[in-house]
Design a protein around this motif. Structure first.
Motif, short mmCIF file in Angstrom:
data_model
loop_
_atom_site.label_atom_id
_atom_site.label_comp_id
_atom_site.label_asym_id
_atom_site.label_seq_id
_atom_site.Cartn_x
_atom_site.Cartn_y
_atom_site.Cartn_z
N ASN A 66 0.81 -1.23 0.00
CA ASN A 66 0.00 0.00 0.00
C ASN A 66 0.85 1.27 0.00
N PRO A 67 1.95 1.32 0.78
CA PRO A 67 2.79 2.53 0.75
C PRO A 67 3.36 2.79 -0.65
N LEU A 68 3.61 1.72 -1.40
CA LEU A 68 4.12 1.85 -2.76
C LEU A 68 3.08 2.51 -3.66
N ILE A 69 1.83 2.10 -3.52
CA ILE A 69 0.75 2.69 -4.31
C ILE A 69 0.59 4.17 -3.98
N VAL A 70 0.66 4.49 -2.69
CA VAL A 70 0.54 5.88 -2.25
C VAL A 70 1.65 6.73 -2.86
N ILE A 75 3.64 10.64 -7.26
CA ILE A 75 4.48 10.89 -8.43
C ILE A 75 3.62 11.28 -9.63
N VAL A 76 2.59 10.48 -9.89
CA VAL A 76 1.73 10.71 -11.05
C VAL A 76 1.00 12.04 -10.96
N ASN A 77 0.58 12.42 -9.77
CA ASN A 77 -0.20 13.65 -9.59
C ASN A 77 0.66 14.89 -9.39
N ASN A 78 1.97 14.74 -9.42
CA ASN A 78 2.88 15.88 -9.28
C ASN A 78 3.00 16.58 -10.62
N PHE A 128 -3.14 -5.93 -8.11
CA PHE A 128 -2.11 -4.91 -8.06
C PHE A 128 -2.04 -4.18 -9.40
N ILE A 129 -2.16 -4.93 -10.49
CA ILE A 129 -2.16 -4.35 -11.83
C ILE A 129 -3.35 -3.41 -12.01
N GLU A 130 -4.50 -3.78 -11.46
CA GLU A 130 -5.69 -2.94 -11.56
C GLU A 130 -5.47 -1.58 -10.90
N LYS A 131 -4.65 -1.55 -9.84
CA LYS A 131 -4.36 -0.30 -9.15
C LYS A 131 -3.32 0.53 -9.90
N LEU A 132 -2.36 -0.15 -10.51
CA LEU A 132 -1.30 0.55 -11.23
C LEU A 132 -1.72 1.05 -12.60
N LEU A 133 -2.59 0.31 -13.26
CA LEU A 133 -2.96 0.60 -14.64
C LEU A 133 -3.47 2.02 -14.86
N PRO A 134 -4.43 2.52 -14.08
CA PRO A 134 -4.89 3.89 -14.32
C PRO A 134 -3.80 4.93 -14.08
N LEU A 135 -2.87 4.65 -13.17
CA LEU A 135 -1.78 5.58 -12.91
C LEU A 135 -0.81 5.63 -14.08
N PHE A 136 -0.44 4.45 -14.56
CA PHE A 136 0.48 4.36 -15.69
C PHE A 136 -0.15 4.94 -16.94
N THR A 137 -1.43 4.68 -17.13
CA THR A 137 -2.16 5.20 -18.28
C THR A 137 -2.18 6.73 -18.26
N LYS A 138 -2.38 7.29 -17.09
CA LYS A 138 -2.43 8.76 -16.95
C LYS A 138 -1.12 9.40 -17.37
N VAL A 139 -0.01 8.77 -17.01
CA VAL A 139 1.30 9.31 -17.38
C VAL A 139 1.49 9.25 -18.90
N ILE A 140 1.12 8.14 -19.50
CA ILE A 140 1.27 7.99 -20.96
C ILE A 140 0.37 8.97 -21.70
N THR A 157 -1.68 0.15 -24.36
CA THR A 157 -0.22 0.07 -24.25
C THR A 157 0.19 -0.06 -22.78
N ALA A 158 -0.41 0.75 -21.92
CA ALA A 158 -0.12 0.69 -20.49
C ALA A 158 -0.46 -0.67 -19.92
N HIS A 159 -1.54 -1.26 -20.40
CA HIS A 159 -1.97 -2.58 -19.90
C HIS A 159 -0.91 -3.64 -20.18
N PHE A 160 -0.38 -3.66 -21.39
CA PHE A 160 0.68 -4.61 -21.74
C PHE A 160 1.93 -4.37 -20.90
N LEU A 161 2.33 -3.11 -20.79
CA LEU A 161 3.56 -2.78 -20.09
C LEU A 161 3.47 -3.09 -18.59
#
Length: 206
Positions: A66-70, A75-78, A128-140, A157-161
Motif C-alpha cells: 500500500n505505501p508503494l501505491i501511495v 508521483i503521477v499527480n505531481n 495490483f495491476i488494476e491499481k497501477l494501470l490507471p496511474l500508468f495510463t495517466k502518465v502515458i 499500451t499501459a496494460h501490456f507494459l
C-alpha cells in the motif's frame, strides 16, 4: 466480561499476531489455532473476519505494498514533473533497496514463494495491476498530449507494459536476485518502454 472491540481493531490484532507467528514459526507451521491463542479470541470470531489463513496472508501482502501505491500516486499527480521523469520515478519506486529490507518483508517473500500460495499470488498480482494501470495510463496520456510520447492507444499500451512489468519484477524478487541483477532487468524494461513510447532510452536515466 467479554472483551468487545471494533471490527477494524480486532482485524488489526489478528493480522499483527499472524505476522508475528509467521516470522517465528513459519507460515506452514502456523495454524489457525496458534493465531486464535495468540490473539485470545474464539475460532468463530477469527472466521468472522477471515476465511482462512491464506486470506490473512493475502491481506498482509496487500498491506505491505500500500505505501508503494501511495508513493506512485504522488508521483503521477505531481504536475511539476515531466512525463518522462514520472516514468523514471515510477520505476525506481519498485526497486527494493537494501536498507528497506526487513524481517517482515523477507518472511512475506519466502511465504508467497511457496507452491501452495501460487494461485493466491496470481490473484494478488492482477489486483495490483488494476491499481497501477490507471496511474500508468495517466502518465502515458499526459506524455501523448505534450507530444513527448508517440502512442496511439495509451490504455492498451499501459496494460501490456504494466502486466509484464508486475509479473516479471515480482518473479525476480521471489528468486532473491541482488540489486545489481535486478537493475539489469530494470534497464531492459526501460529499453522496451522507450521503444514503445517513441523516446530515447537515455531520457529515462536522466
Amino acid at each position: 466480561m467479554r472483551d468487545v472491540k471494533l471490527p477494524e481493531v480486532r482485524k488489526a490484532e489478528i493480522l499483527d499476531a499472524s505476522m508475528k507467528l509467521f516470522m517465528e514459526k513459519g507460515y506452514l507451521q502456523t495454524t489457525t489455532k496458534d493465531i486464535i491463542n495468540q490473539v485470545g479470541i474464539s475460532r468463530g470470531l477469527l472466521y468472522y473476519h477471515f476465511k482462512n489463513k491464506a486470506e490473512i496472508l493475502y491481506i498482509l501482502v496487500e498491506k505491505s505494498v500500500n505505501p508503494l501505491i501511495v508513493q506512485m500516486k504522488k508521483i503521477v499527480n505531481n504536475m511539476s514533473l515531466p512525463p518522462t521523469e514520472k516514468l523514471n520515478q515510477f520505476l525506481q519506486t519498485t526497486i527494493i533497496q537494501e536498507d528497506t529490507i526487513t524481517e517482515e518483508k523477507i518472511t512475506l517473500q519466502e511465504t508467497v514463494h511457496l507452491e501452495e500460495n501460487r494461485y493466491m499470488m496470481d490473484r494478488f498480482y492482477h489486483k495490483f495491476i488494476e491499481k497501477l494501470l490507471p496511474l500508468f495510463t495517466k502518465v502515458i496520456e499526459e506524455g501523448k498530449e505534450q507530444n513527448v510520447f508517440q502512442v496511439d492507444f495509451p490504455y492498451e499500451t499501459a496494460h501490456f507494459l504494466v502486466t509484464g512489468y508486475v509479473f516479471v519484477s515480482n518473479d525476480l524478487k521471489l528468486k532473491n536476485l541482488g540489486l545489481a541483477e535486478m537493475n539489469v532487468y530494470l534497464q531492459a524494461f526501460k529499453g522496451v518502454l522507450a521503444k514503445t513510447l517513441g523516446i530515447e532510452a537515455s531520457v529515462l536515466d536522466e
